[in-house]
Write an enzyme that holds these catalytic residues in place. Sequence first.
Site, PDB file in Angstrom:
ATOM      1  N   LYS A  74      34.710  57.187  32.933  1.00 29.51           N
ATOM      2  CA  LYS A  74      34.987  56.025  32.085  1.00 29.51           C
ATOM      3  C   LYS A  74      36.270  55.274  32.407  1.00 29.51           C
ATOM      4  O   LYS A  74      36.270  54.044  32.462  1.00 29.51           O
ATOM      5  CB  LYS A  74      34.970  56.453  30.616  1.00 29.51           C
ATOM      6  CG  LYS A  74      33.555  56.432  30.054  1.00 29.51           C
ATOM      7  CD  LYS A  74      33.467  56.970  28.657  1.00 29.51           C
ATOM      8  CE  LYS A  74      33.479  58.483  28.611  1.00 29.51           C
ATOM      9  NZ  LYS A  74      32.400  59.137  29.412  1.00 29.51           N
TER      10      LYS A  74
ATOM     11  N   ASN B 185      55.680  31.417  45.828  1.00 26.18           N
ATOM     12  CA  ASN B 185      54.932  32.519  46.435  1.00 26.18           C
ATOM     13  C   ASN B 185      53.486  32.598  45.936  1.00 26.18           C
ATOM     14  O   ASN B 185      53.222  32.365  44.752  1.00 26.18           O
ATOM     15  CB  ASN B 185      55.634  33.847  46.143  1.00 26.18           C
ATOM     16  CG  ASN B 185      56.982  33.936  46.830  1.00 26.18           C
ATOM     17  OD1 ASN B 185      57.174  33.386  47.915  1.00 26.18           O
ATOM     18  ND2 ASN B 185      57.925  34.606  46.189  1.00 26.18           N
TER      19      ASN B 185
ATOM     20  N   ASN C 278      25.476  64.095  24.900  1.00 31.32           N
ATOM     21  CA  ASN C 278      25.159  63.839  26.306  1.00 31.32           C
ATOM     22  C   ASN C 278      24.263  62.618  26.491  1.00 31.32           C
ATOM     23  O   ASN C 278      24.518  61.786  27.359  1.00 31.32           O
ATOM     24  CB  ASN C 278      24.514  65.082  26.931  1.00 31.32           C
ATOM     25  CG  ASN C 278      25.458  66.279  26.901  1.00 31.32           C
ATOM     26  OD1 ASN C 278      26.638  66.125  26.595  1.00 31.32           O
ATOM     27  ND2 ASN C 278      24.944  67.464  27.198  1.00 31.32           N
TER      28      ASN C 278
ATOM     29  N   GLU D 231      47.743  37.405  46.454  1.00 27.13           N
ATOM     30  CA  GLU D 231      48.270  38.689  46.951  1.00 27.13           C
ATOM     31  C   GLU D 231      47.866  39.827  46.014  1.00 27.13           C
ATOM     32  O   GLU D 231      47.468  40.914  46.454  1.00 27.13           O
ATOM     33  CB  GLU D 231      49.793  38.636  47.044  1.00 27.13           C
ATOM     34  CG  GLU D 231      50.312  37.767  48.171  1.00 27.13           C
ATOM     35  CD  GLU D 231      51.822  37.618  48.095  1.00 27.13           C
ATOM     36  OE1 GLU D 231      52.506  38.328  48.826  1.00 27.13           O
ATOM     37  OE2 GLU D 231      52.313  36.804  47.293  1.00 27.13           O
TER      38      GLU D 231
ATOM     39  N   THR E 104      37.919  32.333  65.166  1.00 23.30           N
ATOM     40  CA  THR E 104      37.461  33.700  65.393  1.00 23.30           C
ATOM     41  C   THR E 104      38.664  34.433  65.976  1.00 23.30           C
ATOM     42  O   THR E 104      39.464  33.830  66.708  1.00 23.30           O
ATOM     43  CB  THR E 104      36.272  33.769  66.388  1.00 23.30           C
ATOM     44  OG1 THR E 104      36.711  33.297  67.666  1.00 23.30           O
ATOM     45  CG2 THR E 104      35.097  32.912  65.922  1.00 23.30           C
ATOM     46  N   HIS E 105      38.822  35.683  65.624  1.00 22.57           N
ATOM     47  CA  HIS E 105      40.024  36.454  66.026  1.00 22.57           C
ATOM     48  C   HIS E 105      41.308  35.779  65.559  1.00 22.57           C
ATOM     49  O   HIS E 105      42.358  35.947  66.166  1.00 22.57           O
ATOM     50  CB  HIS E 105      40.073  36.652  67.543  1.00 22.57           C
ATOM     51  CG  HIS E 105      38.770  37.047  68.159  1.00 22.57           C
ATOM     52  ND1 HIS E 105      38.383  38.362  68.309  1.00 22.57           N
ATOM     53  CD2 HIS E 105      37.732  36.296  68.624  1.00 22.57           C
ATOM     54  CE1 HIS E 105      37.169  38.404  68.867  1.00 22.57           C
ATOM     55  NE2 HIS E 105      36.759  37.163  69.050  1.00 22.57           N
TER      56      HIS E 105
ATOM     57  N   SER F 271      39.293  62.315  24.846  1.00 19.13           N
ATOM     58  CA  SER F 271      39.094  61.062  25.581  1.00 19.13           C
ATOM     59  C   SER F 271      39.137  59.853  24.657  1.00 19.13           C
ATOM     60  O   SER F 271      38.911  58.736  25.083  1.00 19.13           O
ATOM     61  CB  SER F 271      37.741  61.097  26.305  1.00 19.13           C
ATOM     62  OG  SER F 271      36.704  61.386  25.375  1.00 19.13           O
TER      63      SER F 271
ATOM     64  N   SER G  48      60.957  33.145  43.403  1.00 17.65           N
ATOM     65  CA  SER G  48      61.778  34.285  43.802  1.00 17.65           C
ATOM     66  C   SER G  48      63.030  34.320  42.947  1.00 17.65           C
ATOM     67  O   SER G  48      63.582  33.277  42.603  1.00 17.65           O
ATOM     68  CB  SER G  48      62.151  34.156  45.279  1.00 17.65           C
ATOM     69  OG  SER G  48      63.293  34.939  45.574  1.00 17.65           O
TER      70      SER G  48
ATOM     71  N   LYS H  67      61.637  29.341  47.127  1.00 21.96           N
ATOM     72  CA  LYS H  67      60.349  30.020  47.307  1.00 21.96           C
ATOM     73  C   LYS H  67      59.293  29.632  46.278  1.00 21.96           C
ATOM     74  O   LYS H  67      59.590  29.467  45.100  1.00 21.96           O
ATOM     75  CB  LYS H  67      60.542  31.539  47.253  1.00 21.96           C
ATOM     76  CG  LYS H  67      61.292  32.133  48.422  1.00 21.96           C
ATOM     77  CD  LYS H  67      60.556  31.984  49.759  1.00 21.96           C
ATOM     78  CE  LYS H  67      59.363  32.879  49.860  1.00 21.96           C
ATOM     79  NZ  LYS H  67      59.720  34.293  49.998  1.00 21.96           N
TER      80      LYS H  67
ATOM     81  N   GLN I 147      32.937  62.923  32.115  1.00 21.02           N
ATOM     82  CA  GLN I 147      33.844  62.166  31.250  1.00 21.02           C
ATOM     83  C   GLN I 147      34.831  61.341  32.088  1.00 21.02           C
ATOM     84  O   GLN I 147      35.378  60.357  31.619  1.00 21.02           O
ATOM     85  CB  GLN I 147      34.605  63.144  30.333  1.00 21.02           C
ATOM     86  CG  GLN I 147      35.577  62.485  29.380  1.00 21.02           C
ATOM     87  CD  GLN I 147      36.038  63.462  28.311  1.00 21.02           C
ATOM     88  OE1 GLN I 147      35.251  63.913  27.492  1.00 21.02           O
ATOM     89  NE2 GLN I 147      37.302  63.801  28.314  1.00 21.02           N
TER      90      GLN I 147
ATOM     91  N   TYR J 227      24.270  67.830  32.442  1.00 17.43           N
ATOM     92  CA  TYR J 227      25.566  67.291  32.054  1.00 17.43           C
ATOM     93  C   TYR J 227      26.687  68.282  32.384  1.00 17.43           C
ATOM     94  O   TYR J 227      26.537  69.494  32.210  1.00 17.43           O
ATOM     95  CB  TYR J 227      25.609  66.966  30.555  1.00 17.43           C
ATOM     96  CG  TYR J 227      26.981  66.428  30.132  1.00 17.43           C
ATOM     97  CD1 TYR J 227      27.287  65.089  30.282  1.00 17.43           C
ATOM     98  CD2 TYR J 227      27.975  67.289  29.646  1.00 17.43           C
ATOM     99  CE1 TYR J 227      28.541  64.599  29.951  1.00 17.43           C
ATOM    100  CE2 TYR J 227      29.232  66.807  29.311  1.00 17.43           C
ATOM    101  CZ  TYR J 227      29.507  65.462  29.474  1.00 17.43           C
ATOM    102  OH  TYR J 227      30.747  64.983  29.146  1.00 17.43           O
TER     103      TYR J 227
HETATM  104  N1  ARG Z   1      33.326  62.612  25.905  1.00 14.90           N
HETATM  105  C1  ARG Z   1      32.173  63.097  26.609  1.00 14.90           C
HETATM  106  C2  ARG Z   1      31.961  62.320  27.882  1.00 14.90           C
HETATM  107  O1  ARG Z   1      32.515  61.286  28.004  1.00 14.90           O
HETATM  108  C3  ARG Z   1      30.989  62.977  25.749  1.00 14.90           C
HETATM  109  C4  ARG Z   1      29.927  64.022  26.012  1.00 14.90           C
HETATM  110  C5  ARG Z   1      30.475  65.349  25.773  1.00 14.90           C
HETATM  111  N2  ARG Z   1      29.455  66.319  25.714  1.00 14.90           N
HETATM  112  C6  ARG Z   1      29.742  67.610  25.693  1.00 14.90           C
HETATM  113  N3  ARG Z   1      28.780  68.414  25.554  1.00 14.90           N
HETATM  114  N4  ARG Z   1      30.976  68.022  25.802  1.00 14.90           N
HETATM  115  O2  ARG Z   1      31.240  62.701  28.774  1.00 14.90           O
END
Ligand code: ARG
Length: 467
Positions: free
Chosen positions: A332, A292, A117, A297, A162-163, A30, A284, A290, A329, A324
Amino acid sequence: MADKDAKTAKPWGGRFREATHRSVERFTQSVHYDRRLARHDIAGSRAHARMLARVGVISEAEAAAIVRGLDEILAEIEAETFQWRPDLEDVHMNIERALAERIGEPGKKLHTGRSRNDQVATDVRLFLREEIDRLDGLLHDLQSALVAQAEAHPGLVLPGYTHLQRAQPVLWAHHMLAYFEMFKRDRGRLADCRRRVNLCPLGSAALAGTGFPLDRESVARELGFDGITANSLDAVGDRDFVVEFEAAAALVMAHLSRLSEELVLWASAEFGFVELPDGFCTGSSIMPQKKNPDVPELVRGKTGRVIGHLAGTLAVLKGLPLAYNRDLQEDKEALFDVVDTVADSVEVMAGLVARLAPREDRMRAALRGGFLTATDLADYLVGKGLPFREAHEVVGRAVAACLDQGRELADLSLEELRGLSPAVDEDVFEVLTPEGSVAARRTPGGTAPDRVAEALAEARAWLGRRG
Ligand code: ARG
């Protein structure tokens, strides 16, 4: 066979006899996005290290070496010279490994009494706290722009709908302040969410707490948290604070999207109620004429993304046993995208609102022909003694007659109006103007100019108090 080369080994590699498969490495890592948490991860580690020394788990010299090492790593990260390693999975293990390589033995003691964790739960809370404060500031700017628009055109009247059918005249200022109220509640929701975000999970360790004599309160204080989380399983296992934020953010977007929709309509030739600033529009590639409204939007479109992330995060959480699970993960990327999308949307809309040019001529024209003061005539007749239901019926018939003749209520003569009720007088004509109509709506929260002036003063005062 196990790859026990110190350079490539996983921090958790001890019990493994086989190297991680390449596809798994790619699948589980990650670091390409959670490196965004690096500053907060390091802040948490510094506080944890100092506390470990305070309670005697490591020496003061070791803590100092850790803090110094972390500061150097942060400087490298900020200079973008830090070597991120996908094989080290995430931001936490990247920084911890870099620290150990840099300072040796003390670096290997940092993770005492801690788990990724509680570490990641802490990082996300620190990150989100900062982002809530930034978003709050951006919402303040947007509200200020709405208030400025209201103040700049105090007497301007347009049809209220309204409407999406013309209903009754309202002040432009009243319309702007309606959005002010929405964003005020949004800021309230963010502040409320922040109280639950701003608690420190450190010390929960992997799930059950730790045997080391950690001083959780002092770590929380050092990191600016209001306190510590109460239950270790809950602290590492839940992301309800992420959901809460995303829900508050989705409402911000829903409000922005409604405003956007109005601006798109208002900027059309059919309404023509506002001129959008050139700097906030695009052209455009084929149609030279145009201009826009792409910004509103896009804001309207991006609202869908944020709603989707909210639903996605809820779906990630719903089946998880305590505590956990790696599923978490997945919080994020959604959270980062929500934070960026909402902040960008609020910022660009604040700029757009500040530069809106309402077109009084077009609003005036739209106030004609829609019988917007029919309610006022009925209310007037009530003032002369008619029961409201009867007055409604009588005015309805007058509207039908006008429609047949292509006339407006204000075009009727006093004699014709007296046909509705003999009690009708000269003063009826004032009642039938848009200005007369708004002036009559004096209930608190209504569109009468003096009520709106009060609301504006209150809005200004609130912005001053709230910052
Ligand atoms: N990259 C993990 C997350 O975002 C961190 C925690 C991972 N913990 C584990 N025991 N694998 O949640």
